[in-house]
Design an enzyme around this catalytic site. Structure first.
Site, PDB file in Angstrom:
ATOM      1  CB  SER A  10      -0.940   0.000   1.210  1.00  0.00           C
ATOM      2  OG  SER A  10      -0.234  -0.300   2.391  1.00  0.00           O
ATOM      3  CB  VAL A  60       2.334 -10.467   6.862  1.00  0.00           C
ATOM      4  CG1 VAL A  60       1.969  -9.995   5.467  1.00  0.00           C
ATOM      5  CG2 VAL A  60       2.992  -9.364   7.681  1.00  0.00           C
ATOM      6  CG  ASN A  88       7.814  -4.372   1.232  1.00  0.00           C
ATOM      7  OD1 ASN A  88       8.891  -3.778   1.277  1.00  0.00           O
ATOM      8  ND2 ASN A  88       6.655  -3.753   1.468  1.00  0.00           N
ATOM      9  CB  SER A 140      16.840  -4.025   7.573  1.00  0.00           C
ATOM     10  OG  SER A 140      17.395  -2.852   8.125  1.00  0.00           O
ATOM     11  CE1 TYR A 153      12.560  -3.242  10.682  1.00  0.00           C
ATOM     12  CE2 TYR A 153      14.922  -2.899  10.526  1.00  0.00           C
ATOM     13  CZ  TYR A 153      13.666  -2.873   9.947  1.00  0.00           C
ATOM     14  OH  TYR A 153      13.536  -2.470   8.633  1.00  0.00           O
ATOM     15  CB  ALA A 156      12.709  -9.509  12.838  1.00  0.00           C
TER      16      ALA A 156
HETATM   17  P1  NAP Z   1       6.202   1.713   5.384  1.00  0.00           P
HETATM   18  O1  NAP Z   1       6.276   2.869   4.449  1.00  0.00           O
HETATM   19  O2  NAP Z   1       5.957   1.935   6.835  1.00  0.00           O
HETATM   20  O3  NAP Z   1       5.101   0.689   4.808  1.00  0.00           O
HETATM   21  C1  NAP Z   1       4.870  -0.509   5.494  1.00  0.00           C
HETATM   22  C2  NAP Z   1       3.953  -1.387   4.668  1.00  0.00           C
HETATM   23  O4  NAP Z   1       3.798  -2.637   5.357  1.00  0.00           O
HETATM   24  C3  NAP Z   1       2.556  -0.821   4.498  1.00  0.00           C
HETATM   25  O5  NAP Z   1       2.074  -1.195   3.231  1.00  0.00           O
HETATM   26  C4  NAP Z   1       1.765  -1.520   5.600  1.00  0.00           C
HETATM   27  O6  NAP Z   1       0.364  -1.660   5.316  1.00  0.00           O
HETATM   28  C5  NAP Z   1       2.412  -2.880   5.575  1.00  0.00           C
HETATM   29  N1  NAP Z   1       2.240  -3.637   6.814  1.00  0.00           N
HETATM   30  C6  NAP Z   1       2.705  -3.334   8.055  1.00  0.00           C
HETATM   31  N2  NAP Z   1       2.342  -4.290   8.925  1.00  0.00           N
HETATM   32  C7  NAP Z   1       1.645  -5.210   8.217  1.00  0.00           C
HETATM   33  C8  NAP Z   1       0.991  -6.422   8.546  1.00  0.00           C
HETATM   34  N3  NAP Z   1       1.004  -6.907   9.807  1.00  0.00           N
HETATM   35  N4  NAP Z   1       0.352  -7.115   7.565  1.00  0.00           N
HETATM   36  C9  NAP Z   1       0.322  -6.640   6.299  1.00  0.00           C
HETATM   37  N5  NAP Z   1       0.916  -5.504   5.920  1.00  0.00           N
HETATM   38  C10 NAP Z   1       1.560  -4.797   6.868  1.00  0.00           C
HETATM   39  O7  NAP Z   1       7.543   0.853   5.326  1.00  0.00           O
HETATM   40  P2  NAP Z   1       8.737   0.804   4.236  1.00  0.00           P
HETATM   41  O8  NAP Z   1       9.757   1.769   4.648  1.00  0.00           O
HETATM   42  O9  NAP Z   1       8.181   0.825   2.857  1.00  0.00           O
HETATM   43  O10 NAP Z   1       9.306  -0.649   4.568  1.00  0.00           O
HETATM   44  C11 NAP Z   1       9.070  -1.785   3.748  1.00  0.00           C
HETATM   45  C12 NAP Z   1      10.043  -2.878   4.154  1.00  0.00           C
HETATM   46  O11 NAP Z   1      11.378  -2.396   4.000  1.00  0.00           O
HETATM   47  C13 NAP Z   1       9.917  -3.300   5.613  1.00  0.00           C
HETATM   48  O12 NAP Z   1      10.111  -4.694   5.729  1.00  0.00           O
HETATM   49  C14 NAP Z   1      11.047  -2.560   6.293  1.00  0.00           C
HETATM   50  O13 NAP Z   1      11.476  -3.214   7.458  1.00  0.00           O
HETATM   51  C15 NAP Z   1      12.097  -2.588   5.207  1.00  0.00           C
HETATM   52  N6  NAP Z   1      13.122  -1.557   5.334  1.00  0.00           N
HETATM   53  C16 NAP Z   1      12.808  -0.228   5.300  1.00  0.00           C
HETATM   54  C17 NAP Z   1      13.822   0.716   5.448  1.00  0.00           C
HETATM   55  C18 NAP Z   1      13.553   2.197   5.410  1.00  0.00           C
HETATM   56  O14 NAP Z   1      14.496   2.976   5.683  1.00  0.00           O
HETATM   57  N7  NAP Z   1      12.364   2.645   5.074  1.00  0.00           N
HETATM   58  C19 NAP Z   1      15.146   0.297   5.624  1.00  0.00           C
HETATM   59  C20 NAP Z   1      15.435  -1.064   5.655  1.00  0.00           C
HETATM   60  C21 NAP Z   1      14.414  -1.980   5.496  1.00  0.00           C
HETATM   61  P3  NAP Z   1      -0.741  -0.513   5.758  1.00  0.00           P
HETATM   62  O15 NAP Z   1      -0.548   0.612   4.772  1.00  0.00           O
HETATM   63  O16 NAP Z   1      -2.054  -1.196   5.619  1.00  0.00           O
HETATM   64  O17 NAP Z   1      -0.395  -0.127   7.146  1.00  0.00           O
END
Ligand code: NAP
Length: 242
Positions: A10, A60, A88, A140, A153, A156
């Site tokens: 999303s 998830v 993701n 990550s 984190y 995980a």
């Molecule tokens: P984000 O903008 O906070 O988006 C999180 C997404 O995950 C949203 O679509 C959310 O859905 C969904 N979500 C959260 N909990 C969920 C659940 N229990 N079941 C189903 N969907 C769920 O995060 P992002 O930054 O894009 O991160 C995406 C991935 O990249 C994650 O695994 C994160 O750990 C990893 N990551 C991010 C960064 C960073 O700097 N941003 C760095 C390293 C790794 P809703 O919209 O419905 O809430």
């Protein structure tokens, strides 16, 4: 027809991945937890890219919800299978371990690691039957080096990297590849509240990544060009940790 399931599509990185895969011609199954408005925006963008998309809402971290949603999708698409899975969806609940409440440890483990089991397992049998599949796990930097305030984190994501390597060895013979992508800091809602100006001083490329720069690597791993890459974890971190 080729189908890709992107969890947490999303917003953020998941949305960027959904768009990249849509441009490659995949029909996109957009998973999300609660933000239906944002999921519908991703769907509209996927359709603009010229392919089909559908929403598949489930948590998830819940095995029951994940299995029920995937079984329902399979029953309505009896002749199709999901050949690309991008695990993701993720959350962070940072705190020093000494202050960390048990629910913050458990919630991060269940959303970022147990989700791998919950979503991947029901999709394996069809991939094995078709002798083709791509599984890409969003890990990550924290799972590679550990970051203070992130014992939950880091555990995980480190676990996810290890599971990537193990599963790659289990199903390589079936032409299914399993890889991880480890971003550093990416400009999404997840990093809101972090001091970007201060943190970027530690990053050789001197900036946070855009979500699409992570999605580009995911798209490559999903492509035929990456057919001989499995069990890898590719960093996308601006040189922060190599
Ligand atoms: P984000 O903008 O906070 O988006 C999180 C997404 O995950 C949203 O679509 C959310 O859905 C969904 N979500 C959260 N909990 C969920 C659940 N229990 N079941 C189903 N969907 C769920 O995060 P992002 O930054 O894009 O991160 C995406 C991935 O990249 C994650 O695994 C994160 O750990 C990893 N990551 C991010 C960064 C960073 O700097 N941003 C760095 C390293 C790794 P809703 O919209 O419905 O809430």
């Amino acid at each position: 027809m080729n189908y890709a399931l992107v969890t947490g599509a999303s917003r953020g990185i998941g949305r960027a991945v959904a768009l990249r895969l849509a441009k490659m011609g995949y029909n996109i199954i957009i998973n999300y937890q609660s933000n239906e408005q944002a999921a519908l925006e991703t769907l509209a963008l996927v359709q603009e890219a010229g392919t089909e998309g559908e929403l598949l809402r489930f948590d998830v971290s819940s095995r029951e919800e994940a299995v029920a949603a995937i079984e329902k999708w399979q029953s309505t698409h009896p002749d199709e299978y999901i050949d690309v899975l991008v695990n993701n969806a993720g959350i962070r609940r940072d705190n020093l371990l000494i202050w960390m409440e048990p629910e913050d440890f458990e919630r991060v483990l269940s959303t970022n690691l147990h989700s791998f089991y919950n979503v991947t397992r029901p999709l394996l049998q069809p991939m094995i039957r078709h002798k083709h599949g791509r599984i890409i796990n969003i890990a990550s930097l924290s799972g590679q080096k550990g970051l203070p305030g992130q014992c939950n984190y880091a555990a995980a994501k480190g676990g996810l990297i290890a599971a990537t390597k193990a599963l790659a060895q289990e199903i390589g013979k079936k032409s299914i590849t399993v890889n991880a992508v480890a971003p550093g800091f990416v400009r999404t809602e997840m990093v809101e509240g972090l001091d970007e100006a201060e943190l970027k001083k530690q990053i050789p490329l001197n900036r946070f990544a855009e979500a699409d720069e992570v999605a580009a690597v995911v798209a490559f791993l999903a492509s035929e060009d990456a057919a001989y890459i499995t069990g890898e974890c590719i960093s996308v971190n601006g040189g922060l940790y190599t």
